[in-house]
Scaffold this motif. Sequence first.
Motif, PDB file in Angstrom:
ATOM      1  N   GLN A  64       0.827  -1.206   0.000  1.00 20.80           N
ATOM      2  CA  GLN A  64       0.000   0.000   0.000  1.00 20.80           C
ATOM      3  C   GLN A  64       0.864   1.259   0.000  1.00 20.80           C
ATOM      4  O   GLN A  64       0.512   2.257  -0.621  1.00 20.80           O
ATOM      5  N   GLN A  65       1.991   1.213   0.679  1.00 15.20           N
ATOM      6  CA  GLN A  65       2.897   2.352   0.677  1.00 15.20           C
ATOM      7  C   GLN A  65       3.440   2.616  -0.722  1.00 15.20           C
ATOM      8  O   GLN A  65       3.531   3.764  -1.168  1.00 15.20           O
ATOM      9  N   ILE A  66       3.794   1.535  -1.421  1.00 17.31           N
ATOM     10  CA  ILE A  66       4.303   1.689  -2.786  1.00 17.31           C
ATOM     11  C   ILE A  66       3.225   2.252  -3.695  1.00 17.31           C
ATOM     12  O   ILE A  66       3.482   3.137  -4.524  1.00 17.31           O
ATOM     13  N   ALA A  67       2.000   1.750  -3.551  1.00 17.87           N
ATOM     14  CA  ALA A  67       0.900   2.237  -4.384  1.00 17.87           C
ATOM     15  C   ALA A  67       0.677   3.731  -4.183  1.00 17.87           C
ATOM     16  O   ALA A  67       0.326   4.452  -5.129  1.00 17.87           O
ATOM     17  N   ARG A  77      -0.282  -1.973 -10.381  1.00 17.19           N
ATOM     18  CA  ARG A  77      -0.903  -3.185 -10.939  1.00 17.19           C
ATOM     19  C   ARG A  77       0.154  -4.085 -11.591  1.00 17.19           C
ATOM     20  O   ARG A  77       0.112  -5.310 -11.432  1.00 17.19           O
ATOM     21  N   HIS A  78       1.100  -3.489 -12.326  1.00 18.32           N
ATOM     22  CA  HIS A  78       2.169  -4.294 -12.918  1.00 18.32           C
ATOM     23  C   HIS A  78       2.972  -5.000 -11.828  1.00 18.32           C
ATOM     24  O   HIS A  78       3.370  -6.162 -11.987  1.00 18.32           O
ATOM     25  N   LEU A  79       3.200  -4.316 -10.720  1.00 20.09           N
ATOM     26  CA  LEU A  79       3.946  -4.912  -9.613  1.00 20.09           C
ATOM     27  C   LEU A  79       3.204  -6.115  -9.043  1.00 20.09           C
ATOM     28  O   LEU A  79       3.800  -7.173  -8.795  1.00 20.09           O
ATOM     29  N   GLN A 113      -7.561 -10.484 -13.549  1.00 19.10           N
ATOM     30  CA  GLN A 113      -7.719 -10.358 -12.107  1.00 19.10           C
ATOM     31  C   GLN A 113      -7.697  -8.890 -11.696  1.00 19.10           C
ATOM     32  O   GLN A 113      -6.895  -8.112 -12.198  1.00 19.10           O
ATOM     33  N   SER A 114      -8.570  -8.523 -10.770  1.00 23.03           N
ATOM     34  CA  SER A 114      -8.559  -7.165 -10.235  1.00 23.03           C
ATOM     35  C   SER A 114      -7.371  -6.990  -9.298  1.00 23.03           C
ATOM     36  O   SER A 114      -6.753  -7.966  -8.863  1.00 23.03           O
ATOM     37  N   ASP A 115      -7.058  -5.741  -8.969  1.00 20.36           N
ATOM     38  CA  ASP A 115      -5.950  -5.484  -8.054  1.00 20.36           C
ATOM     39  C   ASP A 115      -6.203  -6.131  -6.698  1.00 20.36           C
ATOM     40  O   ASP A 115      -5.288  -6.710  -6.091  1.00 20.36           O
ATOM     41  N   SER A 116      -7.436  -6.052  -6.207  1.00 15.19           N
ATOM     42  CA  SER A 116      -7.747  -6.649  -4.903  1.00 15.19           C
ATOM     43  C   SER A 116      -7.607  -8.167  -4.944  1.00 15.19           C
ATOM     44  O   SER A 116      -7.160  -8.783  -3.974  1.00 15.19           O
ATOM     45  N   ALA A 117      -7.975  -8.794  -6.074  1.00 15.84           N
ATOM     46  CA  ALA A 117      -7.816 -10.248  -6.196  1.00 15.84           C
ATOM     47  C   ALA A 117      -6.339 -10.637  -6.199  1.00 15.84           C
ATOM     48  O   ALA A 117      -5.947 -11.630  -5.586  1.00 15.84           O
ATOM     49  N   LEU A 118      -5.511  -9.851  -6.894  1.00 19.32           N
ATOM     50  CA  LEU A 118      -4.073 -10.124  -6.898  1.00 19.32           C
ATOM     51  C   LEU A 118      -3.486  -9.953  -5.503  1.00 19.32           C
ATOM     52  O   LEU A 118      -2.623 -10.730  -5.083  1.00 19.32           O
ATOM     53  N   GLU A 119      -3.930  -8.934  -4.771  1.00 17.85           N
ATOM     54  CA  GLU A 119      -3.469  -8.745  -3.393  1.00 17.85           C
ATOM     55  C   GLU A 119      -3.852  -9.939  -2.535  1.00 17.85           C
ATOM     56  O   GLU A 119      -3.053 -10.402  -1.702  1.00 17.85           O
ATOM     57  N   ASN A 120      -5.074 -10.454  -2.708  1.00 19.12           N
ATOM     58  CA  ASN A 120      -5.523 -11.603  -1.923  1.00 19.12           C
ATOM     59  C   ASN A 120      -4.702 -12.851  -2.230  1.00 19.12           C
ATOM     60  O   ASN A 120      -4.439 -13.665  -1.339  1.00 19.12           O
ATOM     61  N   ILE A 121      -4.317 -13.003  -3.497  1.00 19.41           N
ATOM     62  CA  ILE A 121      -3.484 -14.150  -3.857  1.00 19.41           C
ATOM     63  C   ILE A 121      -2.140 -14.068  -3.146  1.00 19.41           C
ATOM     64  O   ILE A 121      -1.635 -15.062  -2.607  1.00 19.41           O
ATOM     65  N   LEU A 122      -1.552 -12.879  -3.112  1.00 21.94           N
ATOM     66  CA  LEU A 122      -0.272 -12.701  -2.435  1.00 21.94           C
ATOM     67  C   LEU A 122      -0.395 -12.928  -0.936  1.00 21.94           C
ATOM     68  O   LEU A 122       0.528 -13.407  -0.286  1.00 21.94           O
TER      69      LEU A 122
END
Length: 226
Positions: free
Chosen positions: A5-8, A73-75, A101-110
């Motif tokens: 979140q800081q990077i975003a 998003r690329h990150l 995948q949405s950004d939130s879905a990618l975050e959840n995967i991580l």
Amino acid sequence: MSTLQQIAKQQPEMVLDRFVEVTNDLLPQFLPDQGFGNRGQEPVNPRLVRHYTTQGWLDKPLKQGREARYTYRHLLQLLVLRRLLAEGYSTSSIGSLLGGQSDSALENILQGGVQIKVEAANPALAFLSQIRDRPAPFSPNRSQARSAPPSFQALPAAPAPAPAAPLLPPAALPPQTWTRLDILDGLELHVRQDFVAPATAYERDSLLQLIADHLAKLQSLQRPPP
């Protein structure tokens, strides 16, 4: 606020060299402790980022003049891709899924909160899966069938089928097994047998933060009113 979140917030757009540097700094947090050889474990470089983009596994970068810019998003896409590679998945089976995948879905995967659905790498298995999921062919019932022409003698009605045997009750589900862990005096942790332990440093930190949040909430509820 998490590192992602800081990077975003602080770096909404990055040039390629900075994007590679940030990715390599973050990768150790998101790679599984037990990987499959060196797949996904080696550092990222600009050539590899361009290759992933050409293959469609990463979104195309933004353009500012002649310079490519990479976003949050690329990150997320690159971190997820490298994690799944380290877990043994092939790029052919996961690359096409990242764009949808949405950004939130990618975050959840991580964070380990959801499981991504990976198509079967074997085309034959994927085809058999499609056949299995198809509905049964339509067959008209008696009321939809045409009546016999009047010049033909009607066939005798078929005997009624015997009543079906009653279904047996489903087998009882196996009892849940819990392991009790004594953490501190007055604090214990119960772990169910199907709990999947965190696989990455980021998942462990997220789990510890979640436990700390629950303890803080419990403490505030137990605090006597002023």
